[in-house]
Design a protein around this motif. Structure first.
Motif, PDB file in Angstrom:
ATOM      1  N   ARG A 116       0.885  -1.195   0.044  1.00 20.92           N
ATOM      2  CA  ARG A 116      -0.033   0.137  -0.043  1.00 20.92           C
ATOM      3  C   ARG A 116       0.816   1.232  -0.104  1.00 20.92           C
ATOM      4  O   ARG A 116       0.478   2.120  -0.559  1.00 20.92           O
ATOM      5  N   ALA A 117       2.032   1.456   0.731  1.00 20.51           N
ATOM      6  CA  ALA A 117       2.825   2.605   0.938  1.00 20.51           C
ATOM      7  C   ALA A 117       3.583   2.588  -0.604  1.00 20.51           C
ATOM      8  O   ALA A 117       4.179   3.723  -0.797  1.00 20.51           O
ATOM      9  N   ASN A 118       3.582   1.780  -1.646  1.00 19.11           N
ATOM     10  CA  ASN A 118       4.314   1.928  -2.636  1.00 19.11           C
ATOM     11  C   ASN A 118       3.382   1.647  -3.943  1.00 19.11           C
ATOM     12  O   ASN A 118       3.440   0.579  -4.518  1.00 19.11           O
ATOM     13  N   PRO A 119       2.624   2.680  -4.190  1.00 16.68           N
ATOM     14  CA  PRO A 119       1.414   2.485  -5.401  1.00 16.68           C
ATOM     15  C   PRO A 119       2.059   2.138  -6.679  1.00 16.68           C
ATOM     16  O   PRO A 119       1.521   1.702  -7.563  1.00 16.68           O
ATOM     17  N   ALA A 120       3.394   2.538  -6.808  1.00 14.36           N
ATOM     18  CA  ALA A 120       3.955   2.322  -7.917  1.00 14.36           C
ATOM     19  C   ALA A 120       4.332   0.933  -8.297  1.00 14.36           C
ATOM     20  O   ALA A 120       4.929   0.571  -9.766  1.00 14.36           O
ATOM     21  N   LEU A 121       4.519   0.060  -7.597  1.00 12.59           N
ATOM     22  CA  LEU A 121       4.803  -1.272  -7.633  1.00 12.59           C
ATOM     23  C   LEU A 121       3.745  -1.894  -8.511  1.00 12.59           C
ATOM     24  O   LEU A 121       2.493  -1.952  -8.186  1.00 12.59           O
ATOM     25  N   VAL A 122       4.096  -2.541  -9.348  1.00 11.74           N
ATOM     26  CA  VAL A 122       3.200  -3.434 -10.399  1.00 11.74           C
ATOM     27  C   VAL A 122       3.293  -4.731  -9.874  1.00 11.74           C
ATOM     28  O   VAL A 122       2.469  -5.650 -10.086  1.00 11.74           O
ATOM     29  N   ALA A 123       4.711  -5.397 -10.124  1.00  7.06           N
ATOM     30  CA  ALA A 123       5.122  -6.912 -10.072  1.00  7.06           C
ATOM     31  C   ALA A 123       4.792  -7.356  -8.804  1.00  7.06           C
ATOM     32  O   ALA A 123       4.278  -8.593  -8.764  1.00  7.06           O
ATOM     33  N   LEU A 124       5.153  -6.718  -7.791  1.00  9.73           N
ATOM     34  CA  LEU A 124       4.786  -7.393  -6.451  1.00  9.73           C
ATOM     35  C   LEU A 124       3.519  -7.796  -5.980  1.00  9.73           C
ATOM     36  O   LEU A 124       3.121  -8.877  -5.683  1.00  9.73           O
ATOM     37  N   PRO A 125       2.508  -6.837  -6.351  1.00 10.89           N
ATOM     38  CA  PRO A 125       1.220  -7.448  -6.160  1.00 10.89           C
ATOM     39  C   PRO A 125       0.730  -8.836  -6.765  1.00 10.89           C
ATOM     40  O   PRO A 125       0.018  -9.256  -6.419  1.00 10.89           O
TER      41      PRO A 125
END
Length: 75
Positions: free
Chosen positions: A46-55
């Motif tokens: 949640r703290a890193n909305p730019a993450l795409v691969a991790l979710p």
């Protein structure tokens, strides 16, 4: 080939076709996550909305864990 040998071969084939092997799946072991670890991982995502691969990795891991559980229950 003698008639006796032919009968023996047919008999062996017949006996082999009657037996069905019992197949047991090999299920992976699931290491459970602690509640604290799950909360930490969710907070980091949640703290890193730019993450795409991790979710996406997390979603796929949930699916794999569900499949492993279903495999273990089906034994």
């Amino acid at each position: 080939m003698s008639k006796k040998m032919l009968y023996l071969e047919v008999f062996c084939l017949f006996m082999a076709s009657c037996s069905t092997p019992t197949l047991k799946p090999i299920c992976p072991h699931i290491t459970p996550w602690t509640a604290d670890f799950q909360k930490q991982a969710a907070a980091e995502i949640r703290a890193n909305p730019a993450l795409v691969a991790l979710p996406e990795i997390a979603r796929q891991d949930v699916v794999l864990r569900d499949q492993a559980r279903a495999c273990q229950e089906g034994k």
